[in-house]
Design an enzyme around this catalytic site. Structure first.
Site, PDB file in Angstrom:
ATOM      1  N   GLU A   1      -8.593   6.546   6.253  1.00  0.00           N
ATOM      2  CA  GLU A   1      -7.164   6.766   6.505  1.00  0.00           C
ATOM      3  C   GLU A   1      -6.521   5.700   7.407  1.00  0.00           C
ATOM      4  O   GLU A   1      -5.386   5.852   7.854  1.00  0.00           O
ATOM      5  CB  GLU A   1      -6.896   8.165   7.090  1.00  0.00           C
ATOM      6  CG  GLU A   1      -7.257   9.304   6.151  1.00  0.00           C
ATOM      7  CD  GLU A   1      -6.241   9.513   5.030  1.00  0.00           C
ATOM      8  OE1 GLU A   1      -5.333   8.689   4.891  1.00  0.00           O
ATOM      9  OE2 GLU A   1      -6.385  10.515   4.296  1.00  0.00           O
TER      10      GLU A   1
ATOM     11  N   LYS B   1       0.859  -1.188   0.000  1.00  0.00           N
ATOM     12  CA  LYS B   1       0.000   0.000   0.000  1.00  0.00           C
ATOM     13  C   LYS B   1       0.891   1.232   0.000  1.00  0.00           C
ATOM     14  O   LYS B   1       1.797   1.350   0.823  1.00  0.00           O
ATOM     15  CB  LYS B   1      -0.910   0.017   1.231  1.00  0.00           C
ATOM     16  CG  LYS B   1      -1.736   1.300   1.343  1.00  0.00           C
ATOM     17  CD  LYS B   1      -2.587   1.318   2.598  1.00  0.00           C
ATOM     18  CE  LYS B   1      -3.324   2.655   2.731  1.00  0.00           C
ATOM     19  NZ  LYS B   1      -4.171   2.723   3.939  1.00  0.00           N
TER      20      LYS B   1
ATOM     21  N   LEU C   1      -9.716  -1.683  19.711  1.00  0.00           N
ATOM     22  CA  LEU C   1     -11.115  -1.266  19.730  1.00  0.00           C
ATOM     23  C   LEU C   1     -11.624  -1.021  21.143  1.00  0.00           C
ATOM     24  O   LEU C   1     -12.590  -0.279  21.330  1.00  0.00           O
ATOM     25  CB  LEU C   1     -11.991  -2.321  19.040  1.00  0.00           C
ATOM     26  CG  LEU C   1     -11.700  -2.578  17.559  1.00  0.00           C
ATOM     27  CD1 LEU C   1     -12.637  -3.654  17.022  1.00  0.00           C
ATOM     28  CD2 LEU C   1     -11.836  -1.301  16.741  1.00  0.00           C
TER      29      LEU C   1
END
Length: 510
Positions: free
Chosen positions: A347, A82, A338
């Site tokens: 993003e 990426k 989380l």
């Protein structure tokens, strides 16, 4: 209070739990008789959520830090390269605009004002396309390195796309076989406390009570320790960022030689946006949206329109409360992942915040319980700041949009824009974002990232706003970026070509 911190107990696996375990175990010699004891409890009854398929370049440093061979990571995690993000249709009502947020700095960044001369003479060219070679590599599907480039080294800066489920399994294997982490596959049934309120031990179904000195909550959105036990609330950000739902699918390629995208593509929709991530064997696609602005049925219809109804599997529904904990470290418990909070995946900040959290816990690990409250205050200050910056940076993508509809109009409403972001937008009318605006050593997003999004979204400085612009100096760096583009396009393989090389032959060790 002078008790030494020797036993670290992590509750919850997945990417957050195993990255944290790996970081602490590698740094503090858990495999040695004299090192810290690192135990990870993972319930066999709870499946990991399995999202967060995009990373930042920081993941390269993290994997290298814990001793992961990059070749094995690519092969076992269905990983791909990426090099940034591509935003489609975020700016204009017609939806035919685009801009890149690449991972490399603009050419000459910090050496010259690149914005004023771009506005004056090249405004028809997207800012990132003029000042950086990396958008052009992404547009052509190029890899960020050559087959002979060693593991973790780069020609162009890169992070990863990965299969989150496979990543957790891969990290678990590495932690158990190489780093000395103790693994307890069991379900936590209760929590025992010391008289002072600290957690003393966790009761488990099969292994009894597991005592520890520091407990790390990686139990996901249920936040078993910090949220349920200590009742630390989430500070909602729904008034700023409306998205609270997502539909996710895995889509096969049309053929085995289909191009693999070098970037995450985020395409704006009527009430949210769609992510599109390319892995070697499939694409991960999902629609993030606001349940206050659309129905699940309409969101799924929009997703099917993007993917094409033929062959699209039934999507998996995810819901979340956008926000973060009032505290992240309370007494002898710290939340990572989380359990600390979640903001929409725009993003790809989720895994990056896990990396930052694990690194700070490991680097600043208190020696004794007496030191822990000082470390906790420092940790809470650092991550309150970081979460605030994430919220503002993501909001920047919305506030400059000219798209139609209630969702986008509500996002532009003055009362939904954080005060600090409003102030920065006023300042940036007269100068570009710079280090003066983001002065901490470890900022979440550097000022260059703010420039890429700000000017990608069509922000126009006030006339004469860039007072120290030097057109000749800027033109030199524009030419430098163009020259690098030509050379790299001629020398770098495609993403798929390099990934196939890694699968067959591997990468050189550094």
């Amino acid at each position: 209070m002078v008790q030494a911190i020797r036993r670290i107990v992590i509750v919850g696996g997945g990417s957050a739990g195993w990255l944290t375990a790996g970081m602490i175990a590698a740094d503090h010699q858990a495999a040695s008789p004299h090192g810290l004891q690192v135990t990870l409890i993972e319930s066999p009854d709870v499946a990991p959520i399995g999202v967060g398929e995009g990373t930042w370049p920081s993941m390269r440093d993290t994997l290298r830090r814990i001793g992961v061979p990059e070749t094995a990571f690519f092969r076992e995690c269905d990983a791909a390269f990426k090099q940034g993000s591509l935003f489609r249709g975020w700016r204009e009502p017609a939806g035919d605009d685009y801009y890149f947020h690449p991972f490399v700095l603009p050419q000459g960044y910090g050496e010259a004002d690149l914005v004023g001369p771009w506005q004056a003479a090249y405004a028809q060219v997207p800012f990132a396309d003029l000042v950086s070679f990396q958008p052009h590599l992404c547009a052509k599907g190029r890899a960020p390195k050559q087959p002979g480039t060693p593991e973790y080294a780069a020609v162009a800066n890169y992070g990863y796309h990965l299969d989150a489920g496979k990543f957790g399994v891969f990290l678990r294997k590495h932690c158990l076989e190489r780093l000395g982490v103790r693994y307890v596959p069991d379900h936590v049934t209760g929590i025992a406390s010391h008289d002072n309120g600290d957690i003393a031990a966790l009761h488990t179904r099969e292994h009894g009570a597991l005592a520890g000195d520091l407990f790390i909550d990686c139990t996901g959105m249920q936040s078993l320790l910090l949220g349920r036990h200590f009742d630390i609330p989430v500070i909602s950000q729904r008034h700023v960022l409306f998205n609270d739902s997502a539909l996710a699918v895995q889509v096969p390629y049309q053929s085995d030689d289909s191009p693999i995208a070098s970037q995450t593509t985020s395409t704006a929709q009527r009430t949210g946006w769609i992510w599109d991530i390319g892995l070697p064997t499939r694409r991960g696609i999902g629609h993030v949206y606001s349940s206050a602005h659309t129905s699940d049925a309409q969101a799924e219809a929009d997703l099917r329109a993007y993917v094409g109804s033929e062959g699209m599997p039934t999507p998996r529904k995810l819901t979340f409360e956008p926000g973060y904990r009032r505290e992240f470290w309370h007494r002898n418990c710290v939340a990572i992942g989380l359990s600390a909070g979640f903001i929409e995946p725009l993003e790809a900040s989720a895994l990056a915040l896990v990396e930052m959290s694990a690194a700070l816990v490991s680097d600043d690990l208190p020696a004794t319980r007496a030191d822990m409250d000082v470390v906790a205050r420092r940790f809470n200050d650092a991550f309150t700041y970081r979460w605030e910056r994430v919220v503002e940076f993501l909001k920047l993508h919305y506030v400059l949009s000219r798209r139609d509809g209630a969702y986008w109009e509500d996002n532009r409403s003055e009362n939904t824009i954080p005060e600090r972001l409003r102030e920065l937008l006023a300042l940036w009318r007269h100068r570009p974002p710079s280090r003066l605006d983001f002065h901490r050593i470890e900022e979440v997003f550097p000022s260059a990232s703010w420039q890429y999004v700000l000017y990608g979204m069509g922000f126009v400085p006030a006339p004469g706003g860039t007072r120290r612009a030097d057109p000749e100096a800027a033109a030199h760096y524009y030419r430098e970026a163009a020259d690098l583009t030509r050379r790299m396009l001629g020398a770098l393989p495609s993403n798929r070509e390099l990934l196939e090389h890694i699968r067959r032959h591997g990468l050189q060790k550094i």
